[in-house]
Design an enzyme around this catalytic site. Structure first.
Site, PDB file in Angstrom:
ATOM      1  N   HIS A 206     -17.820  -0.715 -29.217  1.00 22.93           N
ATOM      2  CA  HIS A 206     -18.745  -1.763 -28.765  1.00 22.93           C
ATOM      3  C   HIS A 206     -18.067  -3.004 -28.189  1.00 22.93           C
ATOM      4  CE1 HIS A 206     -17.740  -3.656 -32.593  1.00 22.93           C
ATOM      5  NE2 HIS A 206     -18.233  -4.771 -32.107  1.00 22.93           N
TER       6      HIS A 206
HETATM    7  C1  UD1 Z   1     -21.668  -8.947 -31.595  1.00 24.80           C
HETATM    8  C2  UD1 Z   1     -20.458  -9.832 -31.882  1.00 24.80           C
HETATM    9  C3  UD1 Z   1     -19.284  -8.973 -32.300  1.00 24.80           C
HETATM   10  C4  UD1 Z   1     -19.656  -8.011 -33.414  1.00 24.80           C
HETATM   11  C5  UD1 Z   1     -20.869  -7.208 -32.988  1.00 24.80           C
HETATM   12  C6  UD1 Z   1     -21.324  -6.226 -34.032  1.00 24.80           C
HETATM   13  C7  UD1 Z   1     -20.332 -11.915 -30.548  1.00 24.80           C
HETATM   14  C8  UD1 Z   1     -19.654 -12.583 -29.443  1.00 24.80           C
HETATM   15  N1  UD1 Z   1     -20.037 -10.611 -30.717  1.00 24.80           N
HETATM   16  O1  UD1 Z   1     -21.368  -8.186 -30.433  1.00 24.80           O
HETATM   17  O2  UD1 Z   1     -18.242  -9.802 -32.739  1.00 24.80           O
HETATM   18  O3  UD1 Z   1     -18.566  -7.162 -33.686  1.00 24.80           O
HETATM   19  O4  UD1 Z   1     -21.934  -8.115 -32.697  1.00 24.80           O
HETATM   20  O5  UD1 Z   1     -22.223  -5.308 -33.452  1.00 24.80           O
HETATM   21  O6  UD1 Z   1     -21.087 -12.524 -31.272  1.00 24.80           O
HETATM   22  N2  UD1 Z   1     -28.534  -5.551 -28.000  1.00 24.80           N
HETATM   23  C9  UD1 Z   1     -29.667  -4.790 -28.164  1.00 24.80           C
HETATM   24  N3  UD1 Z   1     -30.254  -4.826 -29.390  1.00 24.80           N
HETATM   25  C10 UD1 Z   1     -29.782  -5.566 -30.415  1.00 24.80           C
HETATM   26  C11 UD1 Z   1     -28.630  -6.334 -30.214  1.00 24.80           C
HETATM   27  C12 UD1 Z   1     -28.003  -6.309 -29.002  1.00 24.80           C
HETATM   28  O7  UD1 Z   1     -30.134  -4.121 -27.286  1.00 24.80           O
HETATM   29  O8  UD1 Z   1     -30.398  -5.534 -31.509  1.00 24.80           O
HETATM   30  C13 UD1 Z   1     -27.842  -5.506 -26.693  1.00 24.80           C
HETATM   31  C14 UD1 Z   1     -28.047  -6.810 -25.950  1.00 24.80           C
HETATM   32  O9  UD1 Z   1     -28.975  -6.632 -24.957  1.00 24.80           O
HETATM   33  C15 UD1 Z   1     -26.687  -7.152 -25.406  1.00 24.80           C
HETATM   34  C16 UD1 Z   1     -25.715  -6.222 -26.095  1.00 24.80           C
HETATM   35  O10 UD1 Z   1     -26.459  -5.351 -26.927  1.00 24.80           O
HETATM   36  O11 UD1 Z   1     -26.627  -6.926 -24.041  1.00 24.80           O
HETATM   37  C17 UD1 Z   1     -24.694  -6.959 -26.869  1.00 24.80           C
HETATM   38  O12 UD1 Z   1     -25.264  -7.766 -27.893  1.00 24.80           O
HETATM   39  P1  UD1 Z   1     -24.574  -9.156 -28.327  1.00 24.80           P
HETATM   40  O13 UD1 Z   1     -25.365  -9.791 -29.373  1.00 24.80           O
HETATM   41  O14 UD1 Z   1     -24.240  -9.948 -27.132  1.00 24.80           O
HETATM   42  O15 UD1 Z   1     -23.182  -8.812 -28.935  1.00 24.80           O
HETATM   43  P2  UD1 Z   1     -22.532  -7.511 -29.562  1.00 24.80           P
HETATM   44  O16 UD1 Z   1     -21.871  -6.752 -28.484  1.00 24.80           O
HETATM   45  O17 UD1 Z   1     -23.460  -6.775 -30.472  1.00 24.80           O
END
Ligand code: UD1
Length: 356
Positions: A206
């Protein structure tokens, strides 16, 4: 005497796991309220963890959702500030290294409210990682630093932060010990996917360095699809989005892609896997606690002890290294306890009793 008030700020999947063991103990001594920033919002990324880990319902859900780093963190900061002004807590607790962590830290410090950081002191020394910025800022503004490892203590010493640092071990070990037997009884994941002990690999990906970069993600998928066993791959929403965006192709027979899974299922899948391949920090340790060898899909790790003792090997996104390490031998030292023995939440409470 009126109980002291603590606000815990959580928002992303690993923070739910870290908060679970502590929240129960906190509530025996203090009034605790939980702010869920809403960084993770899908059922499988959030609600399921609250349910399985029996975390009390958040008192506030900010519903911030996804966005660019500045946008996401900024929205959180504004809303957390409003809540802190209203609640006037004696302490704010933040966990790990996400945007929710740094937003909680900044909101509190600017209102002169004390901050405690659980899982402080970790450094990858890779300034391109968003988590590294979050860790450095959070540690420098916090009043109490709860550190999982000696290497973490050394990092803080170099940055002049030793006075506020307490070596308490890894709170994720507390959570794992509390839940591993329950996982064995309740999780049906191996049966559901028709796998048995040691006949599959577990993979997760991820990190932006792997997902946002088409070449890296392609290398990883091709490596996974050329392994000798089936690979079970719970796909993070970010990764799903980028597989589509990069229009990647691979040998689909070998990789079983499934939706994100809960805590009990990931523990059970880790326990029975032949080996684990991951870029997650949390899963590196969970696998180690379950005595599994891990191929780390990164160039560096914050959990350096595991690399030094040969339990994890750093393959980055290098296709041939991933395959070679996964099927080859690990020359490792016997199991050891670099991150405490699962009594981290108790140690944190002891420090808080003196501080508050
Ligand atoms: C975040 C943390 C990372 C951690 C990870 C665990 C930051 C900078 N990064 O990364 O350190 O290891 O969480 O998973 O805070 N999305 C969904 N559904 C959700 C959540 C996210 O669809 O419930 C999608 C969003 O649209 C987004 C992507 O996943 O585009 C990434 O989500 P984001 O919250 O930006 O960070 P993570 O990559 O999950």
């Amino acid at each position: 005497m009126k109980k002291k008030k603590i606000i815990s700020v959580i928002g992303a999947r690993p923070q739910f796991i870290k908060a679970a063991p502590l929240t129960r103990k906190l509530r025996q001594v203090y009034t605790e309220k939980i702010i869920h920033t809403g960084q993770h919002y899908d059922r499988n990324m959030s609600d399921l963890f609250f349910k399985e880990l029996k975390i009390p319902r958040p008192d506030y859900n900010l519903g911030v959702g996804s966005g660019t780093h500045g946008e996401q963190t900024g929205k959180m900061l504004i809303q957390i500030e409003g809540i802190l002004l209203k609640e006037k807590p004696d302490l704010v607790i933040i966990y790990g290294d996400t945007n929710s962590t740094v937003a909680g830290a900044l909101a509190a410090v600017k209102l002169h409210i004390s901050v405690a950081h659980v899982e402080a002191g970790l450094r990858s020394h890779n300034r391109k990682m968003p988590e590294e910025h979050n860790r450095i800022v959070s540690d420098h503004v916090s009043d109490l630093l709860f550190v999982p490892s000696r290497i973490g203590m050394d990092n803080l010493k170099r940055e002049g932060l030793s006075d506020k640092a307490y070596l308490v071990g890894d709170i994720m070990y507390d959570a794992l010990l509390e839940n591993i037997k329950i996982a064995g009884k309740r999780s049906q994941i191996c049966r559901d996917h028709d796998v048995c002990i040691n006949d599959y690999y577990l993979a997760t990906v991820h990190r932006p360095a792997n997902t946002d970069n088409a070449k890296n993600l392609k290398n990883i998928l091709q490596a996974l699809s050329s392994l000798d066993l089936k690979v079970i791959f719970p796909v993070h929403p970010r990764t799903k989005k980028f597989i589509k965006h990069h229009n990647l192709k691979w040998n689909t027979d070998k990789i079983l892609m499934i939706d994100p899974i809960g805590y009990l299922d990931i523990l059970n899948l880790t326990l029975h896997a032949r080996r684990v391949l991951t870029d997650s920090g949390g899963l590196q340790k969970e696998a180690f606690y379950l005595k599994k060898e891990v191929v780390v899909l990164r160039e560096e790790s914050e959990w350096k002890e595991l690399v030094q003792y040969g339990w994890t090997r750093l393959a980055g996104a290098d296709r041939s290294k991933i395959v070679k390490f996964t099927v080859g031998n690990f020359k490792k030292k016997p199991f050891f306890y670099p991150y405490g023995k699962g009594d981290t939440s108790e140690k944190i409470i002891q420090v808080l009793r003196k501080f508050l």
